[in-house]
Design an enzyme around this catalytic site. Structure first.
Site, PDB file in Angstrom:
ATOM      1  N   ASP A  60       6.603  -0.227 -10.787  1.00  0.00           N
ATOM      2  CA  ASP A  60       7.735   0.108  -9.919  1.00  0.00           C
ATOM      3  C   ASP A  60       9.025  -0.268 -10.639  1.00  0.00           C
ATOM      4  OD1 ASP A  60       5.856   0.857  -8.105  1.00  0.00           O
ATOM      5  OD2 ASP A  60       6.343  -0.655  -6.596  1.00  0.00           O
ATOM      6  N   ASP A  82       4.008   8.012   2.946  1.00  0.00           N
ATOM      7  CA  ASP A  82       4.146   6.579   3.207  1.00  0.00           C
ATOM      8  C   ASP A  82       4.267   6.380   4.707  1.00  0.00           C
ATOM      9  OD1 ASP A  82       4.290   6.403   0.430  1.00  0.00           O
ATOM     10  OD2 ASP A  82       6.472   6.525   0.443  1.00  0.00           O
TER      11      ASP A  82
END
EC number: 5.3.1.16
Length: 239
Positions: free
Chosen positions: A8, A129
């Site tokens: 990330d 998500d």
């Protein structure tokens, strides 16, 4: 089963968030290119990269880092975060990205999604998500009123072949994946499902493998060493 080590990106560094909270960030490696090379050295066959800055801004803000990663490793790299235009998609492919993950755009810009799927077919993945079962967008800052199942069904109709599903409440927690939500997703769509969020142990991975989940994204567990990358790759090869 495919194993995707996760990187990330935030402000050019490799970080992990807790439950998607940008204020709860831990820097895992100041040099994400070095981290990518480490994962490849330990046997990774592919990488999963999220541009966290891009997810919030709506455009890729770590493109130069992503390009350096693609040049540094020989394995396929898939990238998500802030990709909301065809120009952004084309830029990522031009720097060596193998597959592109669309999130917010999948919910709010169907014509764009349909066009990219038409042009790039299986190279386009959709990231769904969920927070309490509802789709979250714009770097997880906004929660919609559409359920993750309904969005997944829409994606399947459009021709999306692979979905990355993340339960935000599990992300970065090492609390185990949301098996119930994943099972429900598998029952409702025939697309490939890549599970993300909460993976903490080899047992978690084995359970998802038994469910015929296509792939697993592993982040914090690799950095915290609750999962050994070489071991999990060997285990999934034997399954």
């Amino acid at each position: 089963m495919e194993i995707f080590p996760a990187i990330d990106l935030k402000e050019g560094r490799c970080v992990r968030l807790y439950q998607g909270e940008f204020s709860k960030e831990t820097v895992m490696n100041e040099d994400p290119v070095a981290q990518a090379i480490i994962f490849e050295t330990f046997g990774a066959k592919r990488l999963h990269i999220v541009d966290l800055d891009g997810a919030v801004a709506g455009e890729s803000l770590n493109l130069s880092v992503i390009e350096r990663i693609c040049k540094a490793v020989r394995i396929p790299v898939q990238v998500g975060g802030g990709i909301r235009s065809l120009v952004s998609v084309e830029k990522l492919f031009s720097v060596g990205v193998d597959k592109v993950i669309l999130g917010t755009a999948a919910l709010y810009d169907k014509p764009f999604l349909e066009e990219t799927v038409r042009l790039y077919k299986e190279k386009i993945i959709v990231g769904i998500d969920a927070k309490n079962g509802f789709v979250a967008t714009r770097g997880w800052l906004d929660v919609s009123e559409i359920s993750y199942i309904d969005l997944a069904k829409q994606m399947e109709k459009i021709g999306v072949q692979t979905i990355v599903f993340t339960d935000i409440s599990k992300d970065g927690t090492l609390a185990g994946p949301n098996v119930e939500q994943l099972e429900l997703l598998q029952k409702n769509v025939a697309t490939r499902v890549i599970a993300s969020g909460g993976i903490a142990s080899i047992q978690d991975v084995k359970k998802l493998n038994d469910m015929n989940i296509y792939g697993v994204i592993i982040g914090k567990a690799l950095y915290e060493k609750t999962i050994d990358l070489e071991e999990v790759l060997e285990v999934t090869k034997l399954c």
